[in-house]
Enzyme design. Structure first.
Site, PDB file in Angstrom:
ATOM      1  N   ILE A  13      38.298 -43.142  21.911  1.00  0.00           N
ATOM      2  CA  ILE A  13      37.481 -43.095  23.124  1.00  0.00           C
ATOM      3  C   ILE A  13      36.829 -41.728  23.285  1.00  0.00           C
ATOM      4  CG2 ILE A  13      37.549 -43.180  25.641  1.00  0.00           C
ATOM      5  CD1 ILE A  13      37.624 -45.901  24.338  1.00  0.00           C
ATOM      6  N   SER A  35      44.089 -31.210  20.039  1.00  0.00           N
ATOM      7  CA  SER A  35      44.597 -32.463  19.469  1.00  0.00           C
ATOM      8  C   SER A  35      45.470 -32.140  18.267  1.00  0.00           C
ATOM      9  CB  SER A  35      43.436 -33.366  19.040  1.00  0.00           C
ATOM     10  OG  SER A  35      43.905 -34.487  18.330  1.00  0.00           O
ATOM     11  N   ARG A  36      46.578 -32.850  18.152  1.00  0.00           N
ATOM     12  CA  ARG A  36      47.450 -32.631  16.999  1.00  0.00           C
ATOM     13  C   ARG A  36      46.872 -33.229  15.728  1.00  0.00           C
ATOM     14  NH1 ARG A  36      51.262 -34.409  20.753  1.00  0.00           N
ATOM     15  NH2 ARG A  36      51.369 -36.412  19.685  1.00  0.00           N
ATOM     16  N   LYS A  89      40.704 -43.013  32.512  1.00  0.00           N
ATOM     17  CA  LYS A  89      41.474 -44.059  33.193  1.00  0.00           C
ATOM     18  C   LYS A  89      42.616 -44.534  32.288  1.00  0.00           C
ATOM     19  CE  LYS A  89      40.463 -47.745  30.665  1.00  0.00           C
ATOM     20  NZ  LYS A  89      41.458 -48.664  30.096  1.00  0.00           N
ATOM     21  N   ASP A 167      45.864 -52.073  30.461  1.00  0.00           N
ATOM     22  CA  ASP A 167      44.986 -50.994  30.000  1.00  0.00           C
ATOM     23  C   ASP A 167      43.533 -51.454  30.045  1.00  0.00           C
ATOM     24  OD1 ASP A 167      44.661 -48.275  28.461  1.00  0.00           O
ATOM     25  OD2 ASP A 167      43.562 -49.757  27.281  1.00  0.00           O
TER      26      ASP A 167
END
Length: 307
Positions: A13, A35-36, A89, A167
Protein backbone atom coordinates in the site's frame (compact mmCIF):
# COMPACT_ATOMS: atom_id res chain seq x y z
CA UNK A 1 5.62 25.75 3.38
CA UNK A 2 6.77 22.26 2.35
CA UNK A 3 6.06 19.42 4.76
CA UNK A 4 8.93 16.97 5.19
CA UNK A 5 7.49 13.48 5.64
CA UNK A 6 8.84 10.27 7.10
CA UNK A 7 7.03 7.08 6.15
CA UNK A 8 7.04 4.01 8.42
CA UNK A 9 6.21 0.62 6.87
CA UNK A 10 6.99 0.31 3.17
CA UNK A 11 4.73 -2.50 2.02
CA UNK A 12 2.43 -2.78 -0.99
CA UNK A 13 0.00 0.00 0.00
CA UNK A 14 2.82 2.40 0.82
CA UNK A 15 4.55 1.71 -2.49
CA UNK A 16 1.47 1.64 -4.69
CA UNK A 17 -0.59 4.41 -3.08
CA UNK A 18 1.25 6.59 -0.58
CA UNK A 19 4.47 7.14 -2.51
CA UNK A 20 2.88 8.35 -5.79
CA UNK A 21 0.33 10.45 -3.88
CA UNK A 22 3.08 12.25 -1.94
CA UNK A 23 5.02 12.88 -5.15
CA UNK A 24 1.90 14.34 -6.77
CA UNK A 25 0.96 16.59 -3.84
CA UNK A 26 2.27 20.16 -3.81
CA UNK A 27 3.87 21.24 -0.56
CA UNK A 28 5.01 17.75 0.51
CA UNK A 29 8.18 15.77 0.12
CA UNK A 30 9.08 12.27 1.27
CA UNK A 31 12.40 12.65 3.10
CA UNK A 32 12.82 9.26 4.77
CA UNK A 33 11.48 5.70 4.96
CA UNK A 34 11.66 3.36 7.95
CA UNK A 35 11.25 -0.33 7.10
CA UNK A 36 13.02 -3.54 8.02
CA UNK A 37 12.45 -5.10 4.61
CA UNK A 38 12.21 -2.45 1.89
CA UNK A 39 13.53 0.92 0.79
CA UNK A 40 12.71 3.60 -1.79
CA UNK A 41 15.35 4.59 -4.36
CA UNK A 42 16.88 7.96 -3.58
CA UNK A 43 15.16 8.26 -0.19
CA UNK A 44 17.01 8.03 3.14
CA UNK A 45 16.34 4.62 4.71
CA UNK A 46 16.25 3.52 8.35
CA UNK A 47 15.47 0.26 10.10
CA UNK A 48 12.86 1.74 12.45
CA UNK A 49 11.10 4.90 13.54
CA UNK A 50 13.46 5.66 16.42
CA UNK A 51 16.47 5.62 14.11
CA UNK A 52 14.65 7.81 11.61
CA UNK A 53 13.65 10.39 14.21
CA UNK A 54 17.18 10.50 15.61
CA UNK A 55 18.75 11.05 12.19
CA UNK A 56 16.07 13.31 10.69
CA UNK A 57 15.13 15.88 13.36
CA UNK A 58 13.61 18.29 10.82
CA UNK A 59 10.82 15.92 9.75
CA UNK A 60 7.43 17.62 10.09
CA UNK A 61 5.16 14.58 9.93
CA UNK A 62 5.16 10.81 10.17
CA UNK A 63 3.05 8.56 7.95
CA UNK A 64 2.28 5.22 9.63
CA UNK A 65 1.58 2.25 7.34
CA UNK A 66 2.47 -0.70 9.59
CA UNK A 67 -0.05 -3.30 10.83
CA UNK A 68 -2.57 -1.85 13.33
CA UNK A 69 -1.26 -3.94 16.24
CA UNK A 70 1.96 -1.90 16.42
CA UNK A 71 0.68 1.47 15.30
CA UNK A 72 -0.13 2.92 18.73
CA UNK A 73 3.44 2.83 20.03
CA UNK A 74 4.76 4.35 16.82
CA UNK A 75 2.15 7.10 16.81
CA UNK A 76 2.81 7.91 20.45
CA UNK A 77 6.56 8.11 19.81
CA UNK A 78 6.04 10.44 16.85
CA UNK A 79 3.61 12.70 18.71
CA UNK A 80 5.95 12.96 21.71
CA UNK A 81 8.67 13.98 19.24
CA UNK A 82 6.44 16.87 18.15
CA UNK A 83 5.52 15.39 14.75
CA UNK A 84 2.18 15.48 13.01
CA UNK A 85 0.85 11.96 12.39
CA UNK A 86 -1.05 10.41 9.47
CA UNK A 87 -2.58 7.01 10.28
CA UNK A 88 -3.37 4.52 7.52
CA UNK A 89 -6.69 2.78 8.11
CA UNK A 90 -7.71 1.34 10.48
CA UNK A 91 -6.32 3.96 12.88
CA UNK A 92 -5.53 1.41 15.58
CA UNK A 93 -6.23 -2.03 16.97
CA UNK A 94 -8.65 -0.72 19.64
CA UNK A 95 -10.88 2.27 20.28
CA UNK A 96 -9.18 3.07 23.58
CA UNK A 97 -5.74 3.41 22.05
CA UNK A 98 -7.00 5.75 19.33
CA UNK A 99 -8.76 7.86 21.96
CA UNK A 100 -5.47 8.04 23.89
CA UNK A 101 -3.70 9.29 20.75
CA UNK A 102 -6.35 11.96 20.21
CA UNK A 103 -5.80 13.27 23.73
CA UNK A 104 -2.01 13.16 23.38
CA UNK A 105 -2.03 14.97 20.03
CA UNK A 106 -4.25 17.69 21.47
CA UNK A 107 -1.92 18.07 24.45
CA UNK A 108 1.16 18.33 22.21
CA UNK A 109 -0.64 20.57 19.71
CA UNK A 110 0.09 18.44 16.68
CA UNK A 111 -2.21 17.17 13.95
CA UNK A 112 -3.53 13.60 14.13
CA UNK A 113 -5.28 12.31 11.02
CA UNK A 114 -7.13 9.00 10.89
CA UNK A 115 -7.41 8.48 7.15
CA UNK A 116 -10.27 6.55 5.51
CA UNK A 117 -9.22 6.30 1.88
CA UNK A 118 -12.51 4.85 0.60
CA UNK A 119 -14.34 7.99 1.71
CA UNK A 120 -12.27 9.77 -0.93
CA UNK A 121 -13.33 7.46 -3.75
CA UNK A 122 -14.49 9.42 -6.77
CA UNK A 123 -18.27 9.04 -6.34
CA UNK A 124 -18.68 9.11 -2.55
CA UNK A 125 -19.19 12.87 -2.18
CA UNK A 126 -21.80 12.83 -4.94
CA UNK A 127 -23.58 9.91 -3.30
CA UNK A 128 -23.57 11.67 0.07
CA UNK A 129 -25.15 14.80 -1.42
CA UNK A 130 -27.86 12.76 -3.16
CA UNK A 131 -28.75 10.73 -0.05
CA UNK A 132 -28.88 13.86 2.14
CA UNK A 133 -31.98 15.08 0.29
CA UNK A 134 -33.92 11.81 0.66
CA UNK A 135 -35.29 9.45 3.28
CA UNK A 136 -33.32 6.20 3.54
CA UNK A 137 -35.40 3.03 3.63
CA UNK A 138 -32.78 0.29 3.36
CA UNK A 139 -29.07 -0.22 2.75
CA UNK A 140 -27.32 -3.35 1.49
CA UNK A 141 -23.54 -3.85 1.39
CA UNK A 142 -21.78 -6.67 -0.45
CA UNK A 143 -18.00 -6.49 -0.02
CA UNK A 144 -16.17 -9.61 -1.17
CA UNK A 145 -12.59 -10.06 -2.32
CA UNK A 146 -9.80 -12.60 -2.58
CA UNK A 147 -7.45 -12.40 0.40
CA UNK A 148 -4.84 -14.48 -1.43
CA UNK A 149 -4.61 -11.76 -4.07
CA UNK A 150 -4.64 -8.68 -1.84
CA UNK A 151 -2.81 -9.95 1.26
CA UNK A 152 -0.66 -12.93 0.28
CA UNK A 153 1.31 -14.37 3.17
CA UNK A 154 0.46 -11.54 5.59
CA UNK A 155 0.11 -13.44 8.85
CA UNK A 156 -0.63 -10.34 10.94
CA UNK A 157 -4.12 -9.95 9.47
CA UNK A 158 -5.17 -13.27 11.02
CA UNK A 159 -3.92 -12.41 14.51
CA UNK A 160 -5.88 -10.56 17.25
CA UNK A 161 -6.00 -6.90 16.27
CA UNK A 162 -5.41 -7.74 12.62
CA UNK A 163 -9.13 -7.42 11.75
CA UNK A 164 -9.36 -10.36 9.33
CA UNK A 165 -12.10 -9.69 6.79
CA UNK A 166 -12.81 -6.37 8.48
CA UNK A 167 -9.54 -5.05 7.03
CA UNK A 168 -11.38 -4.53 3.73
CA UNK A 169 -14.83 -4.49 5.32
CA UNK A 170 -14.04 -1.37 7.31
CA UNK A 171 -13.66 0.44 3.97
CA UNK A 172 -17.33 -0.23 3.30
CA UNK A 173 -18.25 0.91 6.80
CA UNK A 174 -16.25 4.11 6.28
CA UNK A 175 -18.31 4.89 3.17
CA UNK A 176 -21.55 3.92 4.91
CA UNK A 177 -20.96 6.24 7.86
CA UNK A 178 -19.91 9.03 5.49
CA UNK A 179 -22.90 9.01 3.13
CA UNK A 180 -25.69 8.43 5.67
CA UNK A 181 -26.86 11.53 7.54
CA UNK A 182 -27.90 9.52 10.63
CA UNK A 183 -25.71 7.54 13.05
CA UNK A 184 -25.48 3.79 12.47
CA UNK A 185 -25.81 1.18 15.21
CA UNK A 186 -24.93 -2.50 15.10
CA UNK A 187 -27.69 -4.95 16.04
CA UNK A 188 -26.24 -8.38 15.34
CA UNK A 189 -23.25 -10.05 13.72
CA UNK A 190 -22.11 -13.48 12.62
CA UNK A 191 -18.37 -14.02 12.27
CA UNK A 192 -16.90 -17.01 10.43
CA UNK A 193 -13.43 -17.77 11.74
CA UNK A 194 -11.18 -20.52 10.34
CA UNK A 195 -10.32 -23.04 13.04
CA UNK A 196 -6.61 -22.30 12.57
CA UNK A 197 -6.96 -18.49 12.68
CA UNK A 198 -7.81 -15.81 15.24
CA UNK A 199 -9.67 -13.37 12.98
CA UNK A 200 -12.75 -13.87 10.79
CA UNK A 201 -12.64 -14.70 7.10
CA UNK A 202 -16.29 -13.72 6.59
CA UNK A 203 -18.94 -11.75 8.43
CA UNK A 204 -22.58 -10.78 8.17
CA UNK A 205 -23.78 -7.68 9.99
CA UNK A 206 -27.25 -6.40 10.79
CA UNK A 207 -27.34 -2.68 11.50
CA UNK A 208 -29.80 0.20 11.46
CA UNK A 209 -29.88 3.96 11.21
CA UNK A 210 -31.11 5.95 14.19
CA UNK A 211 -34.35 6.34 12.24
CA UNK A 212 -34.77 2.56 12.01
CA UNK A 213 -33.79 1.92 8.38
CA UNK A 214 -32.27 -1.59 8.19
CA UNK A 215 -28.70 -2.08 6.95
CA UNK A 216 -27.21 -5.42 5.98
CA UNK A 217 -23.56 -6.08 5.22
CA UNK A 218 -21.91 -9.22 3.88
CA UNK A 219 -18.12 -9.44 3.94
CA UNK A 220 -16.17 -12.39 2.57
CA UNK A 221 -12.48 -12.93 1.87
CA UNK A 222 -12.96 -16.11 -0.15
CA UNK A 223 -14.19 -14.46 -3.34
CA UNK A 224 -12.49 -15.58 -6.55
CA UNK A 225 -12.92 -14.07 -9.99
CA UNK A 226 -14.51 -10.59 -10.12
CA UNK A 227 -14.36 -8.75 -6.80
CA UNK A 228 -17.44 -7.13 -5.20
CA UNK A 229 -17.33 -3.73 -3.51
CA UNK A 230 -20.93 -2.55 -3.71
CA UNK A 231 -23.32 -0.47 -1.59
CA UNK A 232 -27.02 -0.04 -2.45
CA UNK A 233 -29.16 2.64 -0.77
CA UNK A 234 -32.93 2.44 -1.25
CA UNK A 235 -34.72 5.73 -0.55
CA UNK A 236 -38.19 7.21 -0.89
CA UNK A 237 -37.07 8.66 -4.21
CA UNK A 238 -35.08 5.99 -5.98
CA UNK A 239 -32.17 3.63 -5.36
CA UNK A 240 -28.53 4.60 -5.44
CA UNK A 241 -25.81 2.05 -6.16
CA UNK A 242 -22.15 2.70 -5.41
CA UNK A 243 -19.86 0.19 -7.08
CA UNK A 244 -16.14 -0.48 -7.45
CA UNK A 245 -15.47 0.64 -3.87
CA UNK A 246 -17.15 4.01 -4.38
CA UNK A 247 -15.73 4.72 -7.83
CA UNK A 248 -18.89 4.14 -9.87
CA UNK A 249 -22.41 5.43 -9.26
CA UNK A 250 -25.84 4.72 -10.67
CA UNK A 251 -29.31 5.90 -9.69
CA UNK A 252 -32.27 3.72 -10.57
CA UNK A 253 -30.01 1.79 -12.93
CA UNK A 254 -28.75 4.85 -14.80
CA UNK A 255 -24.98 5.22 -14.59
CA UNK A 256 -23.62 8.68 -13.85
CA UNK A 257 -20.38 9.88 -15.48
CA UNK A 258 -17.39 8.84 -13.36
CA UNK A 259 -15.00 11.34 -11.82
CA UNK A 260 -11.22 10.88 -11.91
CA UNK A 261 -9.92 8.54 -9.20
CA UNK A 262 -7.47 9.94 -6.71
CA UNK A 263 -8.19 8.65 -3.21
CA UNK A 264 -4.72 9.01 -1.73
CA UNK A 265 -3.97 12.35 -3.37
CA UNK A 266 -7.14 13.63 -1.73
CA UNK A 267 -6.05 12.20 1.62
CA UNK A 268 -2.73 14.04 1.46
CA UNK A 269 -4.34 17.29 0.37
CA UNK A 270 -6.64 17.05 3.38
CA UNK A 271 -3.75 16.20 5.70
CA UNK A 272 -1.84 19.24 4.51
CA UNK A 273 -4.87 21.45 5.10
CA UNK A 274 -5.27 20.06 8.63
CA UNK A 275 -1.64 20.79 9.47
CA UNK A 276 -1.92 24.32 8.10
CA UNK A 277 -5.08 24.94 10.15
CA UNK A 278 -3.67 23.32 13.30
CA UNK A 279 -6.51 20.79 13.42
CA UNK A 280 -6.96 17.03 13.73
CA UNK A 281 -9.46 14.68 12.08
CA UNK A 282 -10.11 11.37 13.84
CA UNK A 283 -13.51 9.83 13.10
CA UNK A 284 -13.87 6.49 14.86
CA UNK A 285 -17.36 5.58 13.59
CA UNK A 286 -16.16 2.79 11.23
CA UNK A 287 -13.83 1.34 13.88
CA UNK A 288 -16.61 1.48 16.46
CA UNK A 289 -18.88 -0.64 14.28
CA UNK A 290 -16.13 -3.25 13.89
CA UNK A 291 -15.58 -3.26 17.65
CA UNK A 292 -19.33 -3.68 18.17
CA UNK A 293 -19.34 -6.61 15.75
CA UNK A 294 -16.69 -8.39 17.82
CA UNK A 295 -18.59 -7.56 21.03
CA UNK A 296 -22.02 -8.54 19.75
CA UNK A 297 -21.12 -11.15 17.14
CA UNK A 298 -21.62 -14.90 17.26
CA UNK A 299 -18.43 -16.73 16.32
CA UNK A 300 -18.94 -19.63 13.89
CA UNK A 301 -15.86 -21.81 13.31
CA UNK A 302 -15.26 -22.65 9.67
CA UNK A 303 -12.78 -24.62 7.56
CA UNK A 304 -9.04 -24.32 7.96
CA UNK A 305 -7.55 -21.58 5.78
CA UNK A 306 -4.03 -21.57 4.36
CA UNK A 307 -2.36 -19.07 2.04
Amino acid sequence: MTLSLGLVGFGKIARDQHLPAIVATDGMTLSAVASRNASAPGIAHYQDLDAMLAAEPTLDAIILCQPPQVRFDAARTAILAGKHVFLEKPPGATLSEVEALVALAADKRVTLYASWHSRHASCVAQAKAWVAERSVRRVEIVWKEDVRHWHPGQAWIWEPGGFGVFDPGINALSILTEILPDPVRLIDAMLETPVNRQAPIAARLAMATSGGAPISAEFDWRQTGPQSWDISVETDDGTLCLGHGGNSLSIDGKALPPSPEGEYRSLYAHFGALVTAGQSDVDMAPLRLVADAFLRGRNCPTDTFED
